[in-house]
Design an enzyme around this catalytic site. Structure first.
Site, mmCIF file in Angstrom:
data_model
loop_
_atom_site.group_PDB
_atom_site.id
_atom_site.type_symbol
_atom_site.label_atom_id
_atom_site.label_comp_id
_atom_site.label_asym_id
_atom_site.label_seq_id
_atom_site.Cartn_x
_atom_site.Cartn_y
_atom_site.Cartn_z
ATOM 1 N N ALA A 1 0.844 -1.194 0.000
ATOM 2 C CA ALA A 1 0.000 0.000 0.000
ATOM 3 C C ALA A 1 0.880 1.245 0.000
ATOM 4 C CB ALA A 1 -0.885 -0.018 1.237
ATOM 5 N N GLY B 1 0.865 -5.045 0.945
ATOM 6 C CA GLY B 1 -0.259 -5.161 0.025
ATOM 7 C C GLY B 1 0.153 -5.774 -1.307
ATOM 8 N N GLU C 1 -0.087 -9.305 -0.754
ATOM 9 C CA GLU C 1 -1.514 -9.650 -0.635
ATOM 10 C C GLU C 1 -2.184 -9.702 -2.008
ATOM 11 O OE1 GLU C 1 -2.178 -6.568 2.398
ATOM 12 O OE2 GLU C 1 -2.976 -8.168 3.647
ATOM 13 N N GLU D 1 4.065 -4.977 7.626
ATOM 14 C CA GLU D 1 3.117 -4.033 8.225
ATOM 15 C C GLU D 1 3.349 -3.826 9.718
ATOM 16 O OE1 GLU D 1 2.410 -6.237 5.927
ATOM 17 O OE2 GLU D 1 0.858 -5.516 4.554
HETATM 18 N N1 3HC Z 1 4.507 3.555 0.284
HETATM 19 C C1 3HC Z 1 4.979 4.781 -0.068
HETATM 20 N N2 3HC Z 1 6.279 5.065 -0.250
HETATM 21 C C2 3HC Z 1 7.147 4.056 -0.084
HETATM 22 C C3 3HC Z 1 6.745 2.764 0.288
HETATM 23 C C4 3HC Z 1 5.362 2.515 0.473
HETATM 24 N N3 3HC Z 1 4.869 1.311 0.806
HETATM 25 N N4 3HC Z 1 7.841 1.993 0.393
HETATM 26 C C5 3HC Z 1 8.900 2.766 0.090
HETATM 27 N N5 3HC Z 1 8.480 4.021 -0.195
HETATM 28 C C6 3HC Z 1 9.290 5.163 -0.636
HETATM 29 C C7 3HC Z 1 10.259 5.644 0.427
HETATM 30 O O1 3HC Z 1 9.642 6.564 1.280
HETATM 31 C C8 3HC Z 1 11.342 6.256 -0.429
HETATM 32 O O2 3HC Z 1 10.872 7.530 -0.821
HETATM 33 P P1 3HC Z 1 11.880 8.747 -1.040
HETATM 34 O O3 3HC Z 1 12.799 8.321 -2.136
HETATM 35 O O4 3HC Z 1 11.002 9.884 -1.370
HETATM 36 O O5 3HC Z 1 12.599 8.899 0.270
HETATM 37 C C9 3HC Z 1 11.378 5.376 -1.662
HETATM 38 O O6 3HC Z 1 10.125 4.699 -1.697
HETATM 39 C C10 3HC Z 1 12.476 4.345 -1.664
HETATM 40 O O7 3HC Z 1 12.409 3.648 -0.436
HETATM 41 P P2 3HC Z 1 13.741 3.219 0.330
HETATM 42 O O8 3HC Z 1 14.623 4.403 0.488
HETATM 43 O O9 3HC Z 1 13.306 2.516 1.561
HETATM 44 O O10 3HC Z 1 14.394 2.239 -0.732
HETATM 45 P P3 3HC Z 1 15.106 0.843 -0.507
HETATM 46 O O11 3HC Z 1 15.482 0.377 -1.851
HETATM 47 O O12 3HC Z 1 16.158 0.958 0.538
HETATM 48 O O13 3HC Z 1 13.987 -0.142 0.096
HETATM 49 C C11 3HC Z 1 11.837 -1.220 0.247
HETATM 50 C C12 3HC Z 1 12.864 -0.485 -0.660
HETATM 51 C C13 3HC Z 1 12.435 -2.541 0.700
HETATM 52 C C14 3HC Z 1 10.589 -1.432 -0.534
HETATM 53 C C15 3HC Z 1 11.571 -0.342 1.489
HETATM 54 O O14 3HC Z 1 11.215 0.948 1.047
HETATM 55 C C16 3HC Z 1 10.453 -0.832 2.359
HETATM 56 O O15 3HC Z 1 10.644 -1.706 3.178
HETATM 57 N N6 3HC Z 1 9.267 -0.212 2.225
HETATM 58 C C17 3HC Z 1 8.167 -0.431 3.146
HETATM 59 C C18 3HC Z 1 7.281 -1.498 2.668
HETATM 60 C C19 3HC Z 1 6.095 -1.606 3.580
HETATM 61 O O16 3HC Z 1 6.107 -1.291 4.751
HETATM 62 N N7 3HC Z 1 5.009 -2.112 3.009
HETATM 63 C C20 3HC Z 1 3.767 -2.273 3.704
HETATM 64 C C21 3HC Z 1 2.895 -1.113 3.437
HETATM 65 S S1 3HC Z 1 1.405 -1.171 4.362
HETATM 66 C C22 3HC Z 1 0.408 -2.228 3.475
HETATM 67 O O17 3HC Z 1 0.800 -2.727 2.456
HETATM 68 C C23 3HC Z 1 -0.975 -2.391 4.041
HETATM 69 C C24 3HC Z 1 -1.705 -3.522 3.411
HETATM 70 O O18 3HC Z 1 -1.557 -4.675 4.184
HETATM 71 C C25 3HC Z 1 -3.152 -3.200 3.283
#
Ligand code: 3HC
Length: 699
Positions: free
Chosen positions: A61, A102, A105, A125
């Site tokens: 997400a 997501g 998912e 998450e």
């Molecule tokens: N949503 C929005 N922005 C995101 C994002 C996300 N899920 N994941 C990463 N980004 C953004 C970061 O903020 C960053 O933005 P910036 O360049 O403006 O600073 C950019 O993407 C790159 O991220 P990283 O610097 O972290 O890049 P890496 O290559 O080091 O890592 C990654 C990539 C492994 C994907 C890492 O970003 C990560 O772990 N992201 C989080 C993933 C996450 O938590 N997903 C769950 C979301 S909640 C969900 O899905 C709910 C569902 O169950 C309904």
């Protein structure tokens, strides 16, 4: 941004297109949904492949949408998965790079899944204080089994696709595809469509079971609760996975959704989302961008093979970079190298490092006693004794021998980087790189920007930090930089609390309950009270008008330096690290209060926590208004990554915002009226006072 549609013969291809991580934002979901409708009505198309544009499938997400109408706008992810389940043609998720949250998912809700080896697959998450909200906790146990799924959901850690594909009986990946993922996925899709005889497979129809469910989930819940203190998400993750075993699929889904919504509104989740963006924002500095020139950094040297020098060196060895350590004597060098070996050997013994990798790391290490051997290094990091005269001498020598353009970094934790730079003829090349002990473990790196440090040097060091897996935060020059300057106020306040009636263990217990890894007195005993003593001698001789408690000094005068001397604020039994409340310290405090004319009083846990945290916040505000730190979120990152501040509280500035700055200032004014506290201490920093008066926050 959205989802792109094209066809490969009779297979439709939907490409997620939302760089950099293909977050499933509203436009992306709408694009997928419209493309699926198109496939359903086009008789020439027999199957659909959903694939990620760029180098990855999806990170889930779009976190930036949380709390905004776009997050729930239709089609939300939930509706999209229902649409996929109702498709009459097979939908194949083809995942590579990253398939998380997501994104996973979406794949789990598809009929089939193929993966490129090396894909990071996870449900992170929980790290945002929530749980998977679109069936992750219900479908993953059905795909890989209850125990592996629960581990992934509770820890949020990702696992490589090939490891998951090797789980016996797994239904997560139907095929691993080496090489061209799209071509392989389209072939697979065609084969699925052509061989199809019955209903399309859906994970909702698989049964999730565990042979000993009752005992297993109880154990898992206790473990999650024990590990996460007051942070609610991990235990809720266990509840949701348990529902996959004990309830029907749809009931489990509704239960998961309910918990997801509940957790999303908690202050813990808001704080963790703040941390997610704060950590990424820390690397962004106003006057530095991609166009700023960088210097080449091939050769690295470290001056000093003591605890810090050795730890710093290990960061480079771990990143596969050669390092030369310089010392003044062969004995010091031998001792330093032996310590590095000992640290790695402990990892080998614990099975955390393969023996051949250890040897490879050590083969990158060189040692020397001669400055001319390091003259051609691109970066030299000084980690010698914390004394200005000693450091100035090292920098004079470096200035004489190092090649032009070499970056000269100091690991000082408190000294004036500008003065150190001024002894050289190249102050633009001098920068602070303040590592935290143990330097090979701690994530934080304060990058100290001197008044002459060039943008090029700063940009190069910030890039370098990523390669050695550090979270870099830029600090201006002041005594203690961001972290230790704030720590000084925190420790001053902790000592006032003890003067007024608390025991060290009461103070530690209260702040540890709040979520800190360790309270101030246990930290002081671990780090060595003599270090703080030396700093206080220097600092408070320069500032005789500032009141501080002498309790710590008195303990040092008694030789109670902490763990290393077997006694400090606590007593220690030889060979053990447990802090045992000390009767000697108790008596000493009674006498101390008597001598100072202080009538001791009982102080509640809330007051202890607030006085300690507001001490950080007030100094953090000063750090901001003086421009030592560029952003309040940077101050938070320093405390989260370097000082054990609980992540689910978001850092001191975020926590103060949550409580409300008006309330913070009000309680500070109340503490200022306490006869035994220091009224001057509680004078709100002008920035804090202004924001509170205007009803604003740091963020
Ligand atoms: N949503 C929005 N922005 C995101 C994002 C996300 N899920 N994941 C990463 N980004 C953004 C970061 O903020 C960053 O933005 P910036 O360049 O403006 O600073 C950019 O993407 C790159 O991220 P990283 O610097 O972290 O890049 P890496 O290559 O080091 O890592 C990654 C990539 C492994 C994907 C890492 O970003 C990560 O772990 N992201 C989080 C993933 C996450 O938590 N997903 C769950 C979301 S909640 C969900 O899905 C709910 C569902 O169950 C309904």
């Amino acid at each position: 941004m959205g989802a792109l549609f094209h066809t490969r013969g009779d297979v439709a291809v939907i490409t997620l297109d939302n760089p950099p991580v293909n977050g499933l934002a509203c436009d992306v979901r709408r694009g997928i949904s419209e493309a699926l409708d198109r496939v359903e009505t086009d008789a020439s198309l027999i199957a659909v492949v959903i694939i990620g544009g760029g180098k990855l499938f999806s990170a889930g997400a779009d976190i930036r949408e949380f709390g905004r109408p776009e997050a729930v706008a239709e089609p939300n992810l939930f509706s999209l998965l229902m649409q996929i389940e109702m498709m009459s043609k097979p939908v194949i998720a083809a995942v590579n790079g990253v398939c998380m949250g997501g994104g996973l998912e979406l794949a789990l809700g598809s009929h089939y899944r193929v993966a490129a080896p090396g894909t990071d697959v996870g449900l992170p998450e929980v790290k945002l204080g929530i749980l998977p909200g679109c069936g992750g906790t219900q479908r993953l146990p059905r795909a890989i089994g209850v125990e592996p799924a629960l581990n992934m959901v509770v820890t949020g850690e990702s696992i490589k696709s090939e490891v998951l594909a090797a789980i016996p009986g797994q239904k997560l990946f139907d095929q691993l595809i080496e090489g061209d993922l799209l071509a392989g996925a389209c072939d697979f899709a065609r084969a699925c469509a052509e061989s199809r005889s019955t209903d399309l497979p859906l994970l909702r129809h698989v049964k999730a079971s565990h042979p000993n469910a009752e005992a297993y989930f109880q154990f898992a819940r206790n473990t999650a609760k024990g590990a996460s203190r007051n942070f609610p998400a991990p235990a809720k993750c266990v509840d949701a996975v348990e529902a996959s075993v004990k309830r029907t699929f749809d009931e489990g889904l509704a239960f998961e959704r309910h918990i997801f919504r509940e957790l999303l509104g908690t202050p813990e989740s808001k704080a963790l989302r703040h941390v997610f963006f704060a950590e990424r924002a820390a690397a962004k500095v106003a006057d530095i961008d991609a166009a700023t020139a960088r210097r080449t950094l091939d050769k690295v040297s470290v001056i000093g093979a003591g605890t810090m020098g050795g730890g710093i060196t290990m960061n480079f060895l771990d990143a596969g970079r050669p390092v030369t350590i310089l010392e003044t004597t062969q004995e010091a060098l031998d001792r330093g190298v032996a310590t590095i070996r000992k640290n790695y050997e402990a990892l080998v013994r614990k099975g955390k490092l393969a023996a051949d990798k250890y040897e490879r790391k050590m083969s990158l290490l060189r040692t020397t006693l001669d400055y001319t051997d390091i003259a051609d290094a691109d970066l030299v990091i000084e980690a010698v004794y914390e004394d200005l005269k000693v450091k100035e001498q090292v920098f004079r020598t470096l200035d004489g021998v190092m090649k032009p353009g070499a970056i000269l970094a100091t690991n000082t934790s408190t000294l004036d980087v500008n003065r150190i730079a001024e002894v050289t003829r190249r102050p633009q090349d001098v920068v602070g790189m303040h590592f935290f002990s143990p330097a090979n473990v701690m994530k934080l790196l304060e990058v100290v920007r001197g008044k002459a440090t060039s943008r090029e040097v700063l940009a190069t060091v910030l890039d370098l930090a990523k390669t050695i897996r550090k979270t870099a935060v830029v600090s201006g020059v002041c005594d203690g930089f961001i972290g230790n300057r704030m720590l000084d106020q925190y420790f001053r306040q902790a000592s006032f609390l003890v003067e007024e009636g608390c025991s060290p263990e009461q103070v530690d217990r209260a702040i540890e309950k709040f979520g800190f890894a360790m309270g101030p007195f246990r930290v002081a005993d671990l780090a060595g009270n003599d270090i703080g003593w030396a700093i206080r001698k220097r600092r408070y001789i320069e500032k005789p008008h500032v009141r501080y408690s002498r309790v710590g000094d008195v303990l040092c005068e008694m030789g109670r330096f902490g763990q290393k001397s077997g006694a400090g604020f606590y007593d220690y039994v030889e060979g053990r690290r447990d802090a045992v409340p000390s009767p000697i310290v108790k008596d000493l405090l009674v006498q101390f209060r008597k001598d100072a004319g202080i009538e001791p009083r009982k102080i509640g846990e809330d007051e202890i926590v607030h006085r300690l945290v507001w001490a950080l916040v007030n100094e953090g505000a000063r750090v901001l208004e003086e421009g030592i730190s560029g952003k309040a979120s940077d101050v938070d990152v320093v405390y989260l990554t370097g000082y054990g501040f609980p992540r689910h509280r978001g850092g001191p500035m975020c926590y103060a915002d949550t409580v409300g700055l008006y309330n913070v200032v009000r309680s500070m004014r109340q503490y200022a009226r306490n006869p035994n506290d220091d009224a001057a201490f509680w004078e709100p920093a002008p920035l804090l006072a202004r924001l509170a008066a205007e009803g604003k926050s740091f963020s």
